[in-house]
Design a protein around this motif. Structure first.
Motif, short mmCIF file in Angstrom:
data_model
loop_
_atom_site.label_atom_id
_atom_site.label_comp_id
_atom_site.label_asym_id
_atom_site.label_seq_id
_atom_site.Cartn_x
_atom_site.Cartn_y
_atom_site.Cartn_z
N CYS A 115 0.80 -1.22 0.00
CA CYS A 115 0.00 0.00 0.00
C CYS A 115 0.84 1.28 0.00
O CYS A 115 0.47 2.26 -0.62
N GLU A 149 6.01 7.05 2.75
CA GLU A 149 4.68 6.97 3.36
C GLU A 149 4.66 5.99 4.53
O GLU A 149 4.05 6.24 5.56
N ARG A 183 -6.89 6.63 7.30
CA ARG A 183 -7.64 6.90 6.06
C ARG A 183 -6.70 6.90 4.85
O ARG A 183 -7.03 6.36 3.79
N LEU A 184 -5.51 7.54 5.01
CA LEU A 184 -4.53 7.55 3.92
C LEU A 184 -4.08 6.13 3.57
O LEU A 184 -3.95 5.79 2.39
N GLY A 231 -5.79 3.32 4.01
CA GLY A 231 -6.89 2.65 3.32
C GLY A 231 -7.02 3.09 1.87
O GLY A 231 -7.18 2.25 0.98
N GLN A 232 -6.90 4.38 1.64
CA GLN A 232 -7.01 4.88 0.27
C GLN A 232 -5.84 4.39 -0.57
O GLN A 232 -6.02 3.98 -1.72
N ALA A 233 -4.63 4.40 -0.02
CA ALA A 233 -3.46 3.92 -0.76
C ALA A 233 -3.62 2.44 -1.11
O ALA A 233 -3.27 2.02 -2.22
N CYS A 234 -4.14 1.66 -0.18
CA CYS A 234 -4.37 0.24 -0.47
C CYS A 234 -5.37 0.06 -1.60
O CYS A 234 -5.16 -0.76 -2.50
N ARG A 235 -6.45 0.81 -1.55
CA ARG A 235 -7.45 0.71 -2.62
C ARG A 235 -6.85 1.13 -3.96
O ARG A 235 -7.08 0.48 -4.98
N ASP A 236 -6.06 2.22 -3.96
CA ASP A 236 -5.50 2.75 -5.20
C ASP A 236 -4.42 1.85 -5.80
O ASP A 236 -4.26 1.78 -7.01
N ARG A 237 -3.67 1.16 -4.95
CA ARG A 237 -2.50 0.41 -5.42
C ARG A 237 -2.68 -1.10 -5.44
O ARG A 237 -1.74 -1.82 -5.77
#
Length: 184
Positions: free
Chosen positions: A41, A46, A71-72, A74-80
């Motif tokens: 992620c 980061e 939150r960052l 979680g978003q990084a995991c979803r994006d990557r």
């Protein structure tokens, strides 16, 4: 189940603990960890920022900072995540995997020790499959109503120590003697 490290590593460690000889220790690497499909992620910078976050917030500012980092993450995991893997890497998904593992080894009830994040997994399993729970040991299960309670052990230990001091517990006090009000 353990603190976000490969379960197979925990099984090797368990083999070195006296008193577990009569148990068959079975472990697996949960989704996104160890030998399972990797979920990466964060980049190095980061990850450094994330790991320096205070995971035991004492103030509203520390709590807000931790929430922002989570939150960052979680978003990084979803994006990557490759092929949407992040969408299927959850505690509930791991609990369902654990139930498949229980069935695969031919057990009708689960005997499970959950440490750190593994306690959340054990609690989720008990919620999803209450009739299949045998013996569970959960070192610090979170309050499911409090998203920030992933690491309650320190606060609970402080509370217990204060209670024990008020009861004049002696060294060597056992949990059984605490429950009955006696000291060793």
């Amino acid at each position: 189940g353990g603190p976000g490290i490969p379960g197979r590593m925990l099984a090797r460690l368990a083999s070195e603990i006296d008193g577990l000889e009569q148990w068959d220790v079975v472990a697996w690497d949960t989704r996104g960890v160890g030998a399972s499909t990797a979920l990466t992620c964060l980049n190095a910078a980061e990850e450094e920022t994330y790991l320096t976050t205070d995971f035991s917030p004492d103030t509203p500012a520390e709590r807000d900072a931790l929430l922002a980092q989570e939150r960052l993450l979680g978003q990084a995991c979803r994006d990557r995540s490759a092929d949407g893997l992040a969408a299927s890497v959850s505690t509930r998904d791991s609990a369902r995997d654990l139930d498949l593992l229980r069935a695969a080894v031919g057990e009708s009830k689960l005997t499970y020790a959950g440490l750190s994040a593994g306690a959340s997994l054990g609690a989720a399993y008990a919620t999803l499959f209450p009739a299949r729970v045998g013996r569970l040991v959960l070192d610090a299960p979170p309050d499911p109503e409090d998203a920030m309670s992933e690491a309650p052990l320190e606060a609970e230990l402080d509370r217990f120590a204060a209670w024990c001091a008020s009861q004049r517990c002696l060294p060597g006090t056992t949990f059984d003697s605490v429950k009955t009000g006696l000291t060793a």
